[in-house]
Design a protein around this motif. Structure first.
Motif, PDB file in Angstrom:
ATOM      1  N   SER A   1       0.793  -1.230   0.000  1.00 39.77           N
ATOM      2  CA  SER A   1       0.000   0.000   0.000  1.00 39.77           C
ATOM      3  C   SER A   1       0.825   1.280   0.000  1.00 39.77           C
ATOM      4  CB  SER A   1      -0.922   0.017   1.226  1.00 39.77           C
ATOM      5  OG  SER A   1      -0.145  -0.036   2.431  1.00 39.77           O
ATOM      6  N   HIS A   2       2.136   1.160   0.276  1.00 37.39           N
ATOM      7  CA  HIS A   2       2.957   2.368   0.386  1.00 37.39           C
ATOM      8  C   HIS A   2       4.437   2.024   0.290  1.00 37.39           C
ATOM      9  CE1 HIS A   2       2.949   0.777   4.512  1.00 37.39           C
ATOM     10  NE2 HIS A   2       4.102   1.418   4.669  1.00 37.39           N
TER      11      HIS A   2
ATOM     12  N   HIS B   1       7.976   2.547   2.242  1.00 34.42           N
ATOM     13  CA  HIS B   1       8.484   2.854   3.582  1.00 34.42           C
ATOM     14  C   HIS B   1       9.981   3.151   3.463  1.00 34.42           C
ATOM     15  CE1 HIS B   1       9.247   1.269   7.963  1.00 34.42           C
ATOM     16  NE2 HIS B   1       9.643   2.507   7.776  1.00 34.42           N
TER      17      HIS B   1
ATOM     18  N   TYR C   1       6.544   7.337   5.589  1.00 31.58           N
ATOM     19  CA  TYR C   1       5.581   6.497   4.877  1.00 31.58           C
ATOM     20  C   TYR C   1       5.066   7.292   3.684  1.00 31.58           C
ATOM     21  CZ  TYR C   1       5.602   3.378   8.911  1.00 31.58           C
ATOM     22  OH  TYR C   1       5.982   2.506   9.904  1.00 31.58           O
TER      23      TYR C   1
ATOM     24  N   TRP D   1       2.700   7.597   0.544  1.00 25.49           N
ATOM     25  CA  TRP D   1       1.426   7.035   0.094  1.00 25.49           C
ATOM     26  C   TRP D   1       1.077   7.533  -1.303  1.00 25.49           C
ATOM     27  CZ3 TRP D   1      -0.520   3.537   3.512  1.00 25.49           C
ATOM     28  CH2 TRP D   1      -0.090   3.640   4.843  1.00 25.49           C
ATOM     29  N   ASN D   2       0.825   6.606  -2.225  1.00 28.27           N
ATOM     30  CA  ASN D   2       0.347   6.947  -3.570  1.00 28.27           C
ATOM     31  C   ASN D   2       1.202   8.022  -4.233  1.00 28.27           C
ATOM     32  OD1 ASN D   2      -1.923   5.192  -3.237  1.00 28.27           O
ATOM     33  ND2 ASN D   2      -2.948   6.801  -2.057  1.00 28.27           N
TER      34      ASN D   2
ATOM     35  N   SER E   1       4.150  10.892   7.729  1.00 27.20           N
ATOM     36  CA  SER E   1       3.239  10.337   6.728  1.00 27.20           C
ATOM     37  C   SER E   1       3.131  11.345   5.590  1.00 27.20           C
ATOM     38  CB  SER E   1       1.866  10.085   7.348  1.00 27.20           C
ATOM     39  OG  SER E   1       0.958   9.604   6.381  1.00 27.20           O
TER      40      SER E   1
ATOM     41  N   HIS F   1       2.093  12.405   1.397  1.00 31.28           N
ATOM     42  CA  HIS F   1       1.451  12.211   0.102  1.00 31.28           C
ATOM     43  C   HIS F   1       2.139  13.056  -0.966  1.00 31.28           C
ATOM     44  CE1 HIS F   1      -2.077   9.799   1.361  1.00 31.28           C
ATOM     45  NE2 HIS F   1      -1.922  10.434   2.505  1.00 31.28           N
TER      46      HIS F   1
END
Length: 290
Positions: free
Chosen positions: A54-55, A57, A70, A72-73, A102, A104
């Motif tokens: 999903s991601h 790391h 992390y 993401w996308n 986290s 994006h």
């Protein structure tokens, strides 16, 4: 309420992220001066990369410490490898009693960009993040009108204001700073108050824009920034030639006709600073990701 940087990406070192105290509100952290923040911008070298379903790391190190990020996308354009320098915009969080970021929004960067970030982070630590917010203006004496604009803009952002009325401006800007503005602009303000004079200058230079009798901070208006970025991407998708030459300010103005040219320029500056777009030639820009 403690003044905050809630809607600002604070340029910090990883060591600052690791030692920042938690506030009483979940997901909010404190700078040295007690101001609250959660969003961060960091640069560093990837020392560990693990691809998850999903991601992505990554463990990132900047010489002051290392932290898990992390992603993401996110399409980085090319695979992230050990030793790559990375620019990350994200949210600081605590996961299993451990600090993580986290994100994006991230991209590959250069050692030169990392050096610039370090210089800016050091300047902000000295002049902003460690200073008493009520006296922040004292550390940045006026040298010209641009310096005055910078001080007032920092005060607005420190208070976490994305918009405000003209009447509120009198309470945002401390009396001592108003007196300095009065002194500085006394020969050119044409009967206006010093606060109204500086606000008008900030509108003319695109730092502020007006809708429904409220002043909005361009660099904190996520909707306008997203719209500008979407138009850059749209122009590049629709015209293959622009993928090579880049999009000009003039072309963006035509796509966002209701926005002043100065505001469009400010949006472009902020998007470039955040790493969402980059300059290719003669004031033309390409999106980091299509």
């Amino acid at each position: 309420m403690v003044e905050c940087f809630i809607d600002v990406y604070c340029k910090l070192f990883i060591a600052d992220l690791l030692k920042a105290p938690s506030s009483d509100d979940e997901g909010i952290f404190l700078l040295t001066n007690g101001s609250r923040f959660r969003k961060v911008q960091l640069y560093g070298v990837a020392v560990q990369v693990i691809e998850k379903e999903s991601h992505l790391h990554a463990t990132v190190e900047d010489g002051t410490g290392r932290i898990d990020v992390y992603l993401w996308n996110i399409e980085l354009g090319s695979p992230l490898r050990l030793g790559d320098t990375l620019m990350v915009l994200g949210t600081l969080k605590t996961l299993h009693e451990k600090r993580i970021v986290s994100s994006h929004s991230a991209r590959h960067s250069t050692p030169l960009e990392e050096m610039v970030h370090r210089a800016e982070a050091l300047r902000l630590r000295e002049h902003v993040y460690t200073q008493n917010m009520m006296h922040i203006h004292r550390s940045l004496p006026f040298k010209n009108a641009s310096a005055a604009v910078e001080q007032v803009l920092q005060l607005i952002m420190i208070r976490g204001l994305s918009s405000f009325s003209r009447e509120q401006a009198d309470t945002i800007i401390p009396q001592e700073l108003q007196q300095q503005l009065d002194e500085y602009f006394q020969s050119s303000r044409h009967g206006q108050s010093p606060v109204q004079t500086i606000l008008n200058i900030m509108q003319n230079t695109g730092e502020l824009f007006t809708t429904n009798d409220r002043l909005h901070v361009t660099s904190m208006n996520d909707q306008l920034l997203r719209t500008t970025l979407a138009q850059v991407r749209s122009l590049c998708v629709d015209d293959p030639n622009l993928r090579e030459t880049g999009v000009s300010i003039w072309q963006l103005e035509k796509k966002v006709p209701s926005v002043e040219q100065s505001v469009v320029r400010r949006c472009v500056f902020v998007l470039e600073e955040r790493g969402d777009i980059y300059s290719v030639q003669n004031g033309r820009y390409l999106p980091t990701e299509l």
